[in-house]
Enzyme design. Structure first.
Site, mmCIF file in Angstrom:
data_model
loop_
_atom_site.group_PDB
_atom_site.id
_atom_site.type_symbol
_atom_site.label_atom_id
_atom_site.label_comp_id
_atom_site.label_asym_id
_atom_site.label_seq_id
_atom_site.Cartn_x
_atom_site.Cartn_y
_atom_site.Cartn_z
ATOM 1 N N ASN A 170 24.032 5.375 -41.321
ATOM 2 C CA ASN A 170 22.851 4.908 -42.101
ATOM 3 C C ASN A 170 21.346 5.384 -41.395
ATOM 4 O OD1 ASN A 170 23.100 3.634 -39.696
ATOM 5 N ND2 ASN A 170 21.998 1.895 -40.058
ATOM 6 N N GLY A 245 27.819 2.062 -34.635
ATOM 7 C CA GLY A 245 28.754 1.799 -35.733
ATOM 8 C C GLY A 245 29.315 0.388 -35.965
ATOM 9 N N SER A 246 30.191 0.330 -36.738
ATOM 10 C CA SER A 246 30.913 -1.093 -37.193
ATOM 11 C C SER A 246 31.666 -1.790 -35.937
ATOM 12 C CB SER A 246 31.761 -0.701 -38.288
ATOM 13 O OG SER A 246 32.836 -0.250 -37.680
ATOM 14 N N THR A 249 35.448 -0.363 -35.376
ATOM 15 C CA THR A 249 35.393 0.781 -34.741
ATOM 16 C C THR A 249 34.809 0.574 -33.214
ATOM 17 O OG1 THR A 249 34.930 1.625 -36.935
ATOM 18 C CG2 THR A 249 34.815 3.014 -35.164
ATOM 19 N N GLY A 250 33.857 -0.338 -33.094
ATOM 20 C CA GLY A 250 33.376 -0.234 -31.685
ATOM 21 C C GLY A 250 34.315 -0.822 -30.749
ATOM 22 N N GLU A 268 26.606 -0.272 -29.619
ATOM 23 C CA GLU A 268 25.682 -0.824 -30.538
ATOM 24 C C GLU A 268 26.151 -0.953 -31.859
ATOM 25 O OE1 GLU A 268 22.830 -1.653 -29.593
ATOM 26 O OE2 GLU A 268 22.661 -0.684 -27.659
ATOM 27 N N CYS A 302 21.592 -1.902 -39.438
ATOM 28 C CA CYS A 302 22.388 -2.948 -38.580
ATOM 29 C C CYS A 302 21.702 -4.042 -38.139
ATOM 30 C CB CYS A 302 22.574 -2.133 -37.446
ATOM 31 S SG CYS A 302 21.148 -1.574 -36.476
ATOM 32 N N GLU A 476 19.480 -0.274 -26.009
ATOM 33 C CA GLU A 476 18.833 1.048 -25.975
ATOM 34 C C GLU A 476 17.156 0.717 -25.893
ATOM 35 O OE1 GLU A 476 20.781 2.316 -29.972
ATOM 36 O OE2 GLU A 476 21.018 4.043 -28.708
HETATM 37 P P1 NAD Z 1 31.924 3.297 -38.622
HETATM 38 O O1 NAD Z 1 32.138 2.269 -37.402
HETATM 39 O O2 NAD Z 1 32.591 3.408 -39.611
HETATM 40 O O3 NAD Z 1 31.635 4.746 -37.931
HETATM 41 C C1 NAD Z 1 30.592 5.078 -36.995
HETATM 42 C C2 NAD Z 1 31.110 6.274 -36.191
HETATM 43 O O4 NAD Z 1 32.246 6.350 -35.551
HETATM 44 C C3 NAD Z 1 31.564 7.556 -37.274
HETATM 45 O O5 NAD Z 1 30.754 8.665 -36.778
HETATM 46 C C4 NAD Z 1 32.733 7.526 -37.309
HETATM 47 O O6 NAD Z 1 33.203 8.976 -37.799
HETATM 48 C C5 NAD Z 1 33.394 7.240 -35.837
HETATM 49 N N1 NAD Z 1 34.680 6.845 -35.755
HETATM 50 C C6 NAD Z 1 35.310 6.138 -36.730
HETATM 51 N N2 NAD Z 1 36.637 5.689 -35.889
HETATM 52 C C7 NAD Z 1 36.447 6.127 -34.653
HETATM 53 C C8 NAD Z 1 37.296 6.185 -33.605
HETATM 54 N N3 NAD Z 1 38.701 5.622 -33.524
HETATM 55 N N4 NAD Z 1 36.973 6.723 -32.284
HETATM 56 C C9 NAD Z 1 35.739 7.246 -32.228
HETATM 57 N N5 NAD Z 1 34.798 7.341 -33.312
HETATM 58 C C10 NAD Z 1 35.229 6.753 -34.459
HETATM 59 O O7 NAD Z 1 30.309 2.876 -38.936
HETATM 60 P P2 NAD Z 1 29.413 3.290 -40.196
HETATM 61 O O8 NAD Z 1 30.172 2.711 -41.482
HETATM 62 O O9 NAD Z 1 29.298 4.770 -40.146
HETATM 63 O O10 NAD Z 1 28.076 2.894 -40.081
HETATM 64 C C11 NAD Z 1 27.960 1.389 -40.445
HETATM 65 C C12 NAD Z 1 27.912 0.147 -39.283
HETATM 66 O O11 NAD Z 1 27.098 0.816 -38.132
HETATM 67 C C13 NAD Z 1 27.541 -1.155 -39.714
HETATM 68 O O12 NAD Z 1 28.463 -1.784 -39.177
HETATM 69 C C14 NAD Z 1 26.333 -1.100 -38.820
HETATM 70 O O13 NAD Z 1 25.862 -2.713 -38.750
HETATM 71 C C15 NAD Z 1 26.518 -0.503 -37.646
HETATM 72 N N6 NAD Z 1 25.346 0.043 -37.064
HETATM 73 C C16 NAD Z 1 24.939 -0.461 -35.741
HETATM 74 C C17 NAD Z 1 23.593 -0.215 -35.247
HETATM 75 C C18 NAD Z 1 23.091 -0.536 -34.006
HETATM 76 O O14 NAD Z 1 22.123 -0.255 -33.244
HETATM 77 N N7 NAD Z 1 23.667 -1.972 -33.596
HETATM 78 C C19 NAD Z 1 22.756 0.770 -35.915
HETATM 79 C C20 NAD Z 1 23.380 1.646 -36.970
HETATM 80 C C21 NAD Z 1 24.668 0.958 -37.687
#
Ligand code: NAD
Length: 495
Positions: A170, A245-246, A249-250, A268, A302, A476
């Site tokens: 994003n 990320g999501s 995945t987190g 995050e 996010c 952060e």
């Molecule tokens: P995602 O979790 O699908 O992917 C994030 C990253 O993780 C990508 O680079 C992906 O390739 C990698 N990934 C996927 N599976 C993995 C694994 N098993 N091990 C390690 N890495 C892996 O998220 P997205 O769809 O790219 O982004 C959207 C999400 O991110 C939303 O849920 C949003 O709320 C969140 N987000 C949070 C913040 C924050 O600061 N809290 C900021 C931006 C986005």
């Protein structure tokens, strides 16, 4: 109006064979697997990137270990100077980076310029300033002397080592800058895996970092899917993961990190952020607030507001005024400077939003405005306003991460607080009121890592940011990030 003309630097970058960035230069992957990067505004493939292999991971980690030795021994002032220079280079390449970012993510060109480049440079300078200000403490030990001997103690903040940065799609440029800035200012080296949807700007920024004087190995970039991130976390040569990320995945990342070797992890994650309007807020101000909270960058932030609570006496006129305003937005190409609302970032995301609209209809929520996706090759989704039936509606509980604002009326402040806090997430929230006393009483009751009053979404590098509950671990910005990128060493002496 029409699309801006792409710079020659952008077209020539896109035409390149894209490799990985290891040891200070572009390097071909040791495998042949490729991933297409698609422009979400029109469905065209704009580049092919490598899906890194285990051999690439091993090579990047070896480079980062070597890079850590050099970089951690570089003086804080010299580290800061490199990061300041990189910030200058980001600005010098503002238009090139902004165009690349818009092509890979569909972000409005104005947002790419203002946030992905200018704000990113601002954050980078803020972090660079910390390089020379990281300190430990001197401590007087508490135990008494037994036979006249004395004790003293102090702590050192030492860089944690090789960091793995994992970035979502994003804000692919700015979030990558946050990660590399936190690592490099504290003396760590970093390997960043960008999202497979948006890897291009970081490959270019890594080149600019070398130009700024960053030694080989201090920053490596490995492109590819989630498996590359997992391999990096589990590699014996890495020490910490900084993931954005999501939530699902987190959780997988956190488990992999703990299970591998107690790799330190900061997470995050997403959320389901609440926005609450007290009855004293005027309708126009509330509409401005909803657009700021829920529709900036098509809600793909996010911290964006997703659950909107409005006093029952105000909800009808508010929804009417909001629908009218959203109906006036100019939807179109993100490279056209007059466009006010662009596509979402990729096809799977557009599909996910279509499914959520179908669920809302099945559950009998009222779609007050929008609720459709485009049927062309671009990933367009209408700005959408939904009135839920009850607090248990899916759209009030599952993160949409899109241009969707879901509303529920409330009757009392007690009910409002109960609704706001009845979520497993707690990244951000906002409270809108002109009554300062009420705001001050409600602030401690709201469960969120960041709570805005009469504003939403604005992040500042001096203000810590991160989630409570299932929205994450760690912070952060501010000075809070230093704890996460350094280890505390205690030194005790007898004399
Ligand atoms: P995602 O979790 O699908 O992917 C994030 C990253 O993780 C990508 O680079 C992906 O390739 C990698 N990934 C996927 N599976 C993995 C694994 N098993 N091990 C390690 N890495 C892996 O998220 P997205 O769809 O790219 O982004 C959207 C999400 O991110 C939303 O849920 C949003 O709320 C969140 N987000 C949070 C913040 C924050 O600061 N809290 C900021 C931006 C986005």
């Amino acid at each position: 109006m029409s699309d801006i003309t792409l710079l020659p630097a952008v077209t020539s970058f896109l035409a390149r064979e894209h490799g990985l960035f290891i040891d200070g230069h572009n390097l071909a992957s040791q495998g042949n697997a490729k991933i297409a990067v698609v422009n979400p505004a029109n469905g065209q493939v704009i580049a092919q990137i490598s899906d890194a292999t285990q051999a690439d991971v091993d090579q990047a980690v070896a480079s980062a270990r070597q890079g850590f030795k050099t970089w951690s021994r570089t003086s804080p002032a010299a580290r800061a100077a490199v990061l300041f220079k990189l910030a200058d280079l980001l600005e010098a390449h503002r238009e090139e980076l902004a165009q690349l970012e818009t092509l890979q993510s569909g972000k409005l060109i104005g947002i790419s310029r203002a946030f992905e480049v200018e704000q990113a440079a601002h954050f980078l300078r803020y972090y660079a300033g910390w390089a020379t200000k990281i300190t430990g403490q001197t401590i007087t030990p508490s135990l008494p002397s037994f036979a006249g001997e004395r004790y003293t103690a102090y702590t050192l903040r030492e860089p944690i080592g090789v960091v793995v940065g994992i970035v979502p799609w994003n804000f692919a440029t700015m979030i990558a800058i946050w990660k590399l800035a936190s690592a490099l200012t504290t003396g760590c080296s970093i390997i960043i895996k960008p999202s497979e949807f948006t890897p291009l700007t970081l490959l270019r920024i890594a080149e600019l970092a070398s130009e700024a004087g960053l030694p080989a190995g201090a920053l490596n970039v490995l492109t590819g899917g989630g498996a590359v991130g997992k391999a990096l976390i589990e590699h014996p040569g890495t020490d910490k993961v900084s993931f954005t990320g999501s939530v699902p995945t987190g959780i997988a990342v956190g488990q992999a990190a703990m299970g591998a070797k107690l790799t330190r992890a900061t997470l995050e994650l997403g959320g389901k952020n609440a926005v609450a309007f007290l009855p004293d807020v005027g309708i126009d101000k509330a509409v401005d607030g909803i657009i700021e909270a829920g529709f900036l960058h098509s809600g793909q932030i996010c911290a964006a507001g997703e659950r909107f609570y409005v006093h029952r006496s105000r909800i009808e006129p508010l929804l009417e005024a909001l629908s009218q305003r959203l109906g006036q937005l100019k939807i179109g190409s993100p490279l056209d400077e007059t466009t006010q609302f662009g596509p979402v970032a990729n096809k799977p995301h557009q599909q996910k939003l279509a499914e959520l609209f179908a669920i809302a209809r099945r559950e009998g929520s009222q779609i007050i405005h929008g609720g459709r996706i485009g049927d062309g090759p671009g990933c367009f989704v209408e700005p959408t306003v939904i009135l839920a039936n009850s607090a248990s509606d899916t759209l009030l509980n599952q993160e949409t991460f899109g241009p969707v604002a879901t509303f529920l009326p409330y009757d009392s402040e007690e009910e409002l607080l109960q609704l706001m806090n009845a979520s497993p997430y707690g990244l951000s929230a906002s409270l809108w009121t002109n009554d300062l006393g009420k705001a001050m009483r409600l602030i401690p009751e709201i469960q969120a890592g960041t709570l805005w009053v009469n504003m939403h979404t604005l992040l500042d590098p001096a203000v810590p940011f991160g989630g409570v509950k299932a929205s994450g671990i760690g912070r952060e910005f501010g000075s809070a990030f230093i704890d996460d990128f350094t280890e505390l060493k205690s030194v005790m002496m007898r004399y």
